[in-house]
Enzyme design. Structure first.
Site, mmCIF file in Angstrom:
data_model
loop_
_atom_site.group_PDB
_atom_site.id
_atom_site.type_symbol
_atom_site.label_atom_id
_atom_site.label_comp_id
_atom_site.label_asym_id
_atom_site.label_seq_id
_atom_site.Cartn_x
_atom_site.Cartn_y
_atom_site.Cartn_z
ATOM 1 N N ASP A 101 0.784 -1.234 0.000
ATOM 2 C CA ASP A 101 0.000 0.000 0.000
ATOM 3 C C ASP A 101 0.814 1.281 0.000
ATOM 4 O O ASP A 101 0.301 2.338 0.334
ATOM 5 C CB ASP A 101 -0.897 0.001 1.248
ATOM 6 C CG ASP A 101 -0.092 -0.067 2.544
ATOM 7 O OD1 ASP A 101 1.147 -0.082 2.470
ATOM 8 O OD2 ASP A 101 -0.713 -0.091 3.627
ATOM 9 N N GLU A 123 -0.173 -9.034 -0.915
ATOM 10 C CA GLU A 123 -0.881 -8.421 0.223
ATOM 11 C C GLU A 123 -2.044 -7.559 -0.285
ATOM 12 O O GLU A 123 -2.167 -6.364 0.005
ATOM 13 C CB GLU A 123 0.055 -7.603 1.128
ATOM 14 C CG GLU A 123 -0.476 -7.454 2.544
ATOM 15 C CD GLU A 123 0.358 -6.526 3.420
ATOM 16 O OE1 GLU A 123 0.381 -5.315 3.178
ATOM 17 O OE2 GLU A 123 0.988 -7.024 4.366
ATOM 18 N N GLU A 137 -2.423 5.141 2.410
ATOM 19 C CA GLU A 137 -2.261 3.719 2.076
ATOM 20 C C GLU A 137 -3.561 3.036 1.656
ATOM 21 O O GLU A 137 -3.558 2.141 0.814
ATOM 22 C CB GLU A 137 -1.626 2.963 3.251
ATOM 23 C CG GLU A 137 -0.155 3.291 3.496
ATOM 24 C CD GLU A 137 0.071 4.566 4.293
ATOM 25 O OE1 GLU A 137 -0.921 5.197 4.700
ATOM 26 O OE2 GLU A 137 1.245 4.938 4.502
ATOM 27 N N HIS A 214 4.920 6.035 13.163
ATOM 28 C CA HIS A 214 5.429 6.791 12.020
ATOM 29 C C HIS A 214 4.352 7.247 11.041
ATOM 30 O O HIS A 214 4.629 7.987 10.120
ATOM 31 C CB HIS A 214 6.420 5.930 11.225
ATOM 32 C CG HIS A 214 5.745 4.831 10.453
ATOM 33 N ND1 HIS A 214 5.356 3.657 11.036
ATOM 34 C CD2 HIS A 214 5.352 4.758 9.164
ATOM 35 C CE1 HIS A 214 4.764 2.903 10.128
ATOM 36 N NE2 HIS A 214 4.736 3.542 8.985
ATOM 37 N N ARG A 216 1.695 8.836 8.649
ATOM 38 C CA ARG A 216 1.488 10.236 8.252
ATOM 39 C C ARG A 216 0.278 10.845 8.954
ATOM 40 O O ARG A 216 0.320 12.006 9.356
ATOM 41 C CB ARG A 216 1.302 10.330 6.732
ATOM 42 C CG ARG A 216 2.623 10.357 5.989
ATOM 43 C CD ARG A 216 2.448 10.372 4.490
ATOM 44 N NE ARG A 216 3.743 10.204 3.841
ATOM 45 C CZ ARG A 216 4.414 11.181 3.231
ATOM 46 N NH1 ARG A 216 3.903 12.381 3.124
ATOM 47 N NH2 ARG A 216 5.586 10.939 2.679
ATOM 48 N N HIS A 247 11.759 6.007 13.758
ATOM 49 C CA HIS A 247 11.731 6.079 12.288
ATOM 50 C C HIS A 247 12.621 7.236 11.826
ATOM 51 O O HIS A 247 12.746 8.245 12.525
ATOM 52 C CB HIS A 247 10.276 6.310 11.856
ATOM 53 C CG HIS A 247 9.980 5.998 10.422
ATOM 54 N ND1 HIS A 247 10.304 6.859 9.404
ATOM 55 C CD2 HIS A 247 9.377 4.936 9.846
ATOM 56 C CE1 HIS A 247 9.911 6.337 8.252
ATOM 57 N NE2 HIS A 247 9.349 5.154 8.492
HETATM 58 C C1 UD1 Z 1 6.219 5.147 4.069
HETATM 59 C C2 UD1 Z 1 4.922 4.595 3.502
HETATM 60 C C3 UD1 Z 1 4.149 3.896 4.595
HETATM 61 C C4 UD1 Z 1 4.976 2.881 5.324
HETATM 62 C C5 UD1 Z 1 6.265 3.496 5.783
HETATM 63 C C6 UD1 Z 1 7.127 2.427 6.376
HETATM 64 C C7 UD1 Z 1 3.878 5.889 1.710
HETATM 65 C C8 UD1 Z 1 2.966 6.985 1.386
HETATM 66 N N1 UD1 Z 1 4.097 5.672 3.021
HETATM 67 O O1 UD1 Z 1 5.931 6.092 5.079
HETATM 68 O O2 UD1 Z 1 3.014 3.264 4.045
HETATM 69 O O3 UD1 Z 1 4.257 2.434 6.436
HETATM 70 O O4 UD1 Z 1 6.936 4.102 4.681
HETATM 71 O O5 UD1 Z 1 8.122 2.920 7.159
HETATM 72 O O6 UD1 Z 1 4.396 5.254 0.836
HETATM 73 N N2 UD1 Z 1 13.724 8.558 5.733
HETATM 74 C C9 UD1 Z 1 15.104 8.465 5.738
HETATM 75 N N3 UD1 Z 1 15.676 7.246 5.504
HETATM 76 C C10 UD1 Z 1 14.949 6.120 5.291
HETATM 77 C C11 UD1 Z 1 13.545 6.224 5.305
HETATM 78 C C12 UD1 Z 1 12.953 7.448 5.522
HETATM 79 O O7 UD1 Z 1 15.798 9.450 5.940
HETATM 80 O O8 UD1 Z 1 15.526 5.052 5.103
HETATM 81 C C13 UD1 Z 1 13.094 9.878 5.985
HETATM 82 C C14 UD1 Z 1 13.192 10.827 4.774
HETATM 83 O O9 UD1 Z 1 13.364 12.127 5.224
HETATM 84 C C15 UD1 Z 1 11.809 10.672 4.117
HETATM 85 C C16 UD1 Z 1 10.946 10.512 5.349
HETATM 86 O O10 UD1 Z 1 11.717 9.699 6.247
HETATM 87 O O11 UD1 Z 1 11.474 11.791 3.336
HETATM 88 C C17 UD1 Z 1 9.597 9.867 5.121
HETATM 89 O O12 UD1 Z 1 9.707 8.722 4.277
HETATM 90 P P1 UD1 Z 1 8.420 8.238 3.449
HETATM 91 O O13 UD1 Z 1 8.697 7.025 2.653
HETATM 92 O O14 UD1 Z 1 7.887 9.414 2.724
HETATM 93 O O15 UD1 Z 1 7.564 7.798 4.689
HETATM 94 P P2 UD1 Z 1 6.073 7.656 4.963
HETATM 95 O O16 UD1 Z 1 5.209 8.142 3.870
HETATM 96 O O17 UD1 Z 1 5.848 8.204 6.302
HETATM 97 N N1 UDP Z 2 10.959 -2.993 11.712
HETATM 98 C C1 UDP Z 2 12.346 -3.122 11.694
HETATM 99 N N2 UDP Z 2 13.092 -2.268 12.457
HETATM 100 C C2 UDP Z 2 12.538 -1.298 13.214
HETATM 101 C C3 UDP Z 2 11.119 -1.153 13.202
HETATM 102 C C4 UDP Z 2 10.364 -2.016 12.429
HETATM 103 O O1 UDP Z 2 12.883 -4.005 11.032
HETATM 104 O O2 UDP Z 2 13.274 -0.568 13.891
HETATM 105 C C5 UDP Z 2 10.159 -3.902 10.870
HETATM 106 C C6 UDP Z 2 8.976 -4.578 11.536
HETATM 107 O O3 UDP Z 2 9.361 -5.811 12.118
HETATM 108 C C7 UDP Z 2 7.998 -4.764 10.391
HETATM 109 C C8 UDP Z 2 8.292 -3.586 9.493
HETATM 110 O O4 UDP Z 2 9.578 -3.109 9.851
HETATM 111 O O5 UDP Z 2 8.251 -5.937 9.650
HETATM 112 C C9 UDP Z 2 7.253 -2.540 9.692
HETATM 113 O O6 UDP Z 2 7.655 -1.372 9.075
HETATM 114 P P1 UDP Z 2 6.939 0.011 9.353
HETATM 115 O O7 UDP Z 2 6.350 0.015 10.723
HETATM 116 O O8 UDP Z 2 7.935 1.059 9.018
HETATM 117 O O9 UDP Z 2 5.823 0.041 8.226
HETATM 118 P P2 UDP Z 2 4.330 -0.529 8.082
HETATM 119 O O10 UDP Z 2 4.334 -1.974 8.391
HETATM 120 O O11 UDP Z 2 3.469 0.287 8.995
HETATM 121 O O12 UDP Z 2 3.992 -0.235 6.661
#
Ligand code: UD1
Ligand code: UDP
Length: 374
Positions: A101, A123, A137, A214, A216, A247
């Site tokens: 998603d 999924e 999502e 984490h 949004r 996060h």
């Molecule tokens: C995204 C997904 C969400 C998922 C989550 C898992 C969308 C819209 N959202 O969240 O469904 O649950 O990922 O964690 O696709 N960042 C880093 N390094 C990383 C990852 C993130 O610096 O490895 C920071 C960056 O500044 C980035 C911000 O986190 O811009 C947000 O990342 P983003 O993928 O936009 O996160 P979400 O939309 O919150």
């Molecule tokens: N997870 C991880 N390290 C962390 C936090 C979460 O490996 O510090 C794993 C967790 O076990 C799960 C996945 O990341 O499998 C969940 O990711 P997140 O919560 O970012 O996204 P969501 O599942 O809500 O899309």
């Protein structure tokens, strides 16, 4: 008809949870006879994606490297779509697999549709029924369903959601969730952490809360409410320790640090690799989270979960009694956490290992169904 011996399947993913849940599928595709498996990552996440790629030893053939700090949804969509167009044109896969998603998921399915390539949706069929929760999502997943040719539904309920939306039964495959495949490959009761802090915690005598947040839709006041409730729980309960792998989203980090930094017995740490994280779920007492994946993992390990959201597209574990929807109001999160910590009867009612999400063989079923489809 395409000969199974030259089937080219391209998996597209971009974030940590997609990578964790697609890793077992990629591994099975790599082993499958007659399939050429290639991986394209958008790298919507960078460090958190790389952690998973390293653990499962997945080397993407294409890496779009799109992540920017504080990225907006439109930016992710545009950068992913533009990059994917080129890769799909070059690779010409028979099917593209996307997971779940995220914005990468939707952009991947849309790019495949534009190139008239078949889409397999891993999924598929989870629905909250509220387009703004989880945001974005719920809509990413629904739109991906609209674009998919093969729908891999983890549970019977997910399958029913798809049938209700008019998806032809013959294109839905009940698989279980690949998260259980991944989880079973890393959890070990004798696991020792590489991180000193995590080894030093007394999991037997302390009540260890594992916290993640984490989403949004929780950024801002809901997240402030949640963290303030956690702070009050820790102040009231002297035997509680909180581990919070924060996060990398800077917006999450700011709120977490503003409210929870330097609070005694609250450990704000960097995101953990999947192996230590899954084993931390296995050792903690309760989980507070707004994560989707963790709502599926913790029940399988018998850990009560309070979901820091107002609704869930994963009702199965709620029904089974291991998961409760706590909402995002400070009083509710405080009350439910405090109760779970101090009411043994309530705790025991929730601490049953239930696993409505799969038997660890979802990836195998997915690969079999792809072969049958062609
Ligand atoms: C995204 C997904 C969400 C998922 C989550 C898992 C969308 C819209 N959202 O969240 O469904 O649950 O990922 O964690 O696709 N960042 C880093 N390094 C990383 C990852 C993130 O610096 O490895 C920071 C960056 O500044 C980035 C911000 O986190 O811009 C947000 O990342 P983003 O993928 O936009 O996160 P979400 O939309 O919150
Ligand atoms: N997870 C991880 N390290 C962390 C936090 C979460 O490996 O510090 C794993 C967790 O076990 C799960 C996945 O990341 O499998 C969940 O990711 P997140 O919560 O970012 O996204 P969501 O599942 O809500 O899309």
């Amino acid at each position: 008809m395409i000969n199974n011996s030259n089937l080219k399947i391209m998996s597209i993913f971009g974030t940590r949870p997609e990578a964790i849940k697609m890793a077992p599928v990629v591994k099975k595709l790599e082993e499958a006879e007659g399939i050429e498996s290639i991986v394209c990552v958008t790298a919507q996440h960078r460090e958190m994606l790389d952690q998973v790629l390293n653990l499962f030893n997945i080397i993407p053939k294409h890496d779009l490297n799109i992540m920017k700090s504080g990225q907006s949804l439109s930016e992710i969509t545009c950068r992913a779509l533009m990059g994917l167009e080129k890769v799909i044109k070059e690779e010409k896969p028979h099917m593209i697999l996307v997971h779940g998603d995220t914005t990468t998921t939707f952009a991947g399915a849309l790019a495949a549709f534009y190139a008239q390539v078949k889409v397999g949706h891993v999924e598929a069929g989870l629905r909250s029924g509220n387009m703004y929760s989880p945001y974005p999502e719920e809509i990413n997943r629904s739109l991906t369903g609209r674009l998919a040719h093969l729908h891999f539904a983890p549970t019977e309920g997910n399958k029913e959601n798809l049938l209700r939306e008019g998806i032809n039964q013959k294109n839905i495959v009940l698989t279980g969730n690949t998260v259980i495949d991944a989880l079973l490959s890393v959890v070990d009761d004798k696991y020792k952490f590489d991180i000193d802090l995590l080894n030093k915690i007394d999991y037997e005598n302390k009540k260890v809360i594992l916290l993640t947040s984490h989403r949004r839709e929780n950024l801002g006041q809901p997240m402030k409410n949640i963290f303030t409730a956690v702070k009050e729980v820790v102040i009231k309960n002297k035997d509680v320790e909180v581990v919070f792998p924060v996060h990398l989203n800077p917006k999450v980090r700011k709120i977490a640090h503003d409210i929870l930094k330097d609070i005694e017995r609250v450990h704000l740490i960097e995101p953990l690799d999947y192996e230590p994280f899954a084993n931390l779920i296995n050792k903690c007492k309760i989980v507070l989270t707004d994560s989707g994946g963790i709502q599926e993992e913790a029940p399988a390990l018998g850990k009560p979960v309070l979901v820091l959201r107002t609704e869930t597209e994963r009702p199965e574990a709620v029904k089974a009694g291991t998961v409760k929807i706590a909402g995002v109001e400070k009083e509710d999160v405080f009350r439910l956490t405090d109760e779970l910590l101090n009411n043994k009867e309530e705790y025991n009612k929730m601490a049953n290992a239930v696993n409505p999400y799969g038997d660890g063989r979802a990836s195998e079923r997915i690969v079999k169904a792809i072969k049958e489809y062609f």
